[in-house]
Design a protein around this motif. Sequence first.
Motif, PDB file in Angstrom:
ATOM      1  N   VAL A 161       4.726  16.045  -7.242  1.00 10.95           N
ATOM      2  CA  VAL A 161       5.104  14.838  -7.964  1.00 10.95           C
ATOM      3  C   VAL A 161       4.115  14.508  -9.065  1.00 10.95           C
ATOM      4  O   VAL A 161       4.488  14.091 -10.164  1.00 10.95           O
ATOM      5  N   THR A 162       2.854  14.720  -8.805  1.00  8.45           N
ATOM      6  CA  THR A 162       1.842  14.288  -9.769  1.00  8.45           C
ATOM      7  C   THR A 162       1.596  15.320 -10.860  1.00  8.45           C
ATOM      8  O   THR A 162       1.204  14.955 -11.973  1.00  8.45           O
ATOM      9  N   LEU A 189      -4.334   7.406  -6.861  1.00  9.54           N
ATOM     10  CA  LEU A 189      -3.412   8.206  -7.661  1.00  9.54           C
ATOM     11  C   LEU A 189      -1.984   7.641  -7.721  1.00  9.54           C
ATOM     12  O   LEU A 189      -1.266   7.845  -8.701  1.00  9.54           O
ATOM     13  N   SER A 190      -1.551   6.969  -6.652  1.00  9.24           N
ATOM     14  CA  SER A 190      -0.130   6.659  -6.532  1.00  9.24           C
ATOM     15  C   SER A 190       0.374   5.467  -7.331  1.00  9.24           C
ATOM     16  O   SER A 190       1.552   5.465  -7.737  1.00  9.24           O
ATOM     17  N   PRO A 191      -0.395   4.396  -7.582  1.00  9.45           N
ATOM     18  CA  PRO A 191       0.209   3.227  -8.250  1.00  9.45           C
ATOM     19  C   PRO A 191       0.892   3.530  -9.578  1.00  9.45           C
ATOM     20  O   PRO A 191       2.039   3.123  -9.777  1.00  9.45           O
ATOM     21  N   GLY A 213       0.792  -1.214   0.000  1.00  6.22           N
ATOM     22  CA  GLY A 213       0.000   0.000   0.000  1.00  6.22           C
ATOM     23  C   GLY A 213       0.826   1.266   0.000  1.00  6.22           C
ATOM     24  O   GLY A 213       0.371   2.296  -0.438  1.00  6.22           O
ATOM     25  N   CYS A 214       2.052   1.294   0.513  1.00  9.93           N
ATOM     26  CA  CYS A 214       2.902   2.490   0.517  1.00  9.93           C
ATOM     27  C   CYS A 214       3.702   2.492  -0.789  1.00  9.93           C
ATOM     28  O   CYS A 214       4.926   2.305  -0.812  1.00  9.93           O
ATOM     29  N   PHE A 215       2.999   2.741  -1.894  1.00  8.03           N
ATOM     30  CA  PHE A 215       3.561   2.494  -3.220  1.00  8.03           C
ATOM     31  C   PHE A 215       4.705   3.433  -3.570  1.00  8.03           C
ATOM     32  O   PHE A 215       5.762   3.013  -4.057  1.00  8.03           O
TER      33      PHE A 215
END
Length: 737
Positions: A720-721, A666-668, A623-625
Amino acid sequence: MRLPSHHTLALALTMTVLWFPQPAWAQSSPDYVPGEILVKWERALTGLSKAMARDYVAGLTVREFSEIGWEHIEIDPTMDVQTAIQKILQQPGVIAAEPNYILHGFATVPDDFRFDLQWALQNTGQTVDGIAGTAGADISATTAWDLRTTSPNVVVAVLDSGITLNHSDLSANLWVNPGETAGNGIDDDGNGKIDDVNGWDFVNGDNNPTDDETNLHGTHVSGIVGAKGNDGSGIAGITWTVQLMSLKILDASNSGTTADAISAGQYAQAEGAQIINASFGGPNFSQAAKDAIDAFSGLFVASAGNDGTDNDVTPVYPACFTSTNIVAVAATDQNDALASFSNFGTTCVDLAAPGVNIFSDNSVGFVSVLDGTSFSAPMVSGVAALLKAQEPNRSTAEIRSAILDNVDAKASLSGKVATGGRLNARAALAALAPLAPSGLAGTAAGATQVDLTWTDNSAGETGYEVQRKTGSGSFTTLANLAANSTSHADTTTTELTTHTYRVRASNSGTNSGFSSEVSVTTPPAAPTGLTATADSTSAITLTWTDNSAGETGYEIQRKSGGGAFAAVTTTAANGTSHTDSGLAAGTTFTYQVRATGTGGNSSFSAEASATTQGGGGGGGGGGCFIATAAYGSPLAAEVQVLREFRDRALLKHARGRFLVSAYYRLSPPLAGVIAENEALRAATRGALWPVIWGAELALTSPGLAWTVLVLGAGGLVISVTAPFVVWRARRARKSSP
């Protein structure tokens, strides 16, 4: 052994008269309090109904025993108690009524037909054979019987003229040879004597050791030792149940030989007799006889003789042998005086016992009265049998000492016998303590229980007393247990307390010494109510109830699947919860918790299980991708901090769960790009530093850190995004037609 001539006619008359039943003693007055009764009421009976019932006997309440439903009532003084009972029993609500009986101090008195004539056992001052006695001039048999009445496993060998084997008062107490089959004509036990079922006749060399009708000396002796007691007939022996071994060494004229006596003594030893009664003697020293006595392992009780002389000057044997197992006995009368015919001697004679006007068994169904030290000796033999039964593991020397050290000192015997006293059965029984227990051990079975065990070394105790003290306090009685006990569970302990224990045996008369002491410190109380709740894919929160007031902490153990429990962590004292993090997703974990303390650990709580939630995918590692992509491993310390913050802080409320959900969406894909570009990984690690710092701060100072973390996390997501979103937008325009 002597039958005085002045008793010849009296003996014949006595044997004739005492055969016939005598009327029961009339009761001169009722054995209850006049003018008083006890009444038991129905529980639901009203006070008015009770008052109406009392009116029938003009009753007044003296006291109420509300716990048991009884009442003590004083009735009309002119009304007979039995009449009052009948009247009140007719009233509604009365369950029972009875007199207010008078209680007496205990003294066990048998119901044997001629016990009233056995002054030697209970002297009330009664007249026996025309001679009035002195109350209390007896061997205290009735109070000794409060302690013990029987010696079922003790064998007393009577070396005498035999025993009337079919005597109703003796037949049940005859020794039966366990190795012999009666009447088969075979020497079953291989001792050289065929069918020696009850003993042996050494005079005639046969297996019928019955008494001669013209003698009956041995029967009289045997009745004193062990006539069946409390059976409503005849007399009572000093021990009511015993094994009387009949060894006939005296003929019809009351004479025998040393050889027969030695043979009988050896037979007694071989067949397991613990006591020999020797109501015979003579002036000749025999080393053979002495050696035979020395070889006997039990107590050898001998008559002092009936010549009225000093045995220290003119010895009589076997009484004057110096064997350490001999007890020599003189005779006293109904007033505690040395009998006129009795021999004495402060070296040769140990003590005295009643020997005048002694009633005992005689021919079949008869009792008779005789004089002589022959009948003093079996008084001692009977008491010795009770002592041996009371504590079978005691030695002959200890039994001898118990008898000689506990006589009733009498002025008439001072300077006449070694002890200066007359036999006291009660004092001897009360003085002989059982053997002390050994090997006391204690184990704490929990905060409120200590289990004790010990070795029972005594064969004749009547019970065990367990004592306890707490800390430096004094010992107090904790429990009284039954005979043969070897364990006790103390369920009244308190946690984190040192309790010290000791145990001793008792035999109603006296106590043994105490065992060695053992101290046990109880552990803290165990926690209860353990619950386990899955918070996320990698965290489970435990809660429990703290039941201890002094634990040093709590140890948490965990297992998964079919594995074994292993310690996870130990929390501080007074803790009631813990979050176990870093767990595998979708896995069932089982927990148990126990308190720790200076006295050891408590027992474990009941187990509790929970299954972690299913994990998200996409290259992130649990989960902490993004953090996993930046640091290269889900086991990196920075990743573990973020996971713990997620589990312990974010997932506990709606705002945090919203943030985590947005992050998972959003993170994966971003984590995949970061993982493939080393420069981007380095930039991400720099960007994550304030987030990790804020997470650590949030775990210790939630108020300040939350604001910092939200701003840092928001900035991280945007910084980052945003480039990634812009890049995707431009790529999309270039590819458009």
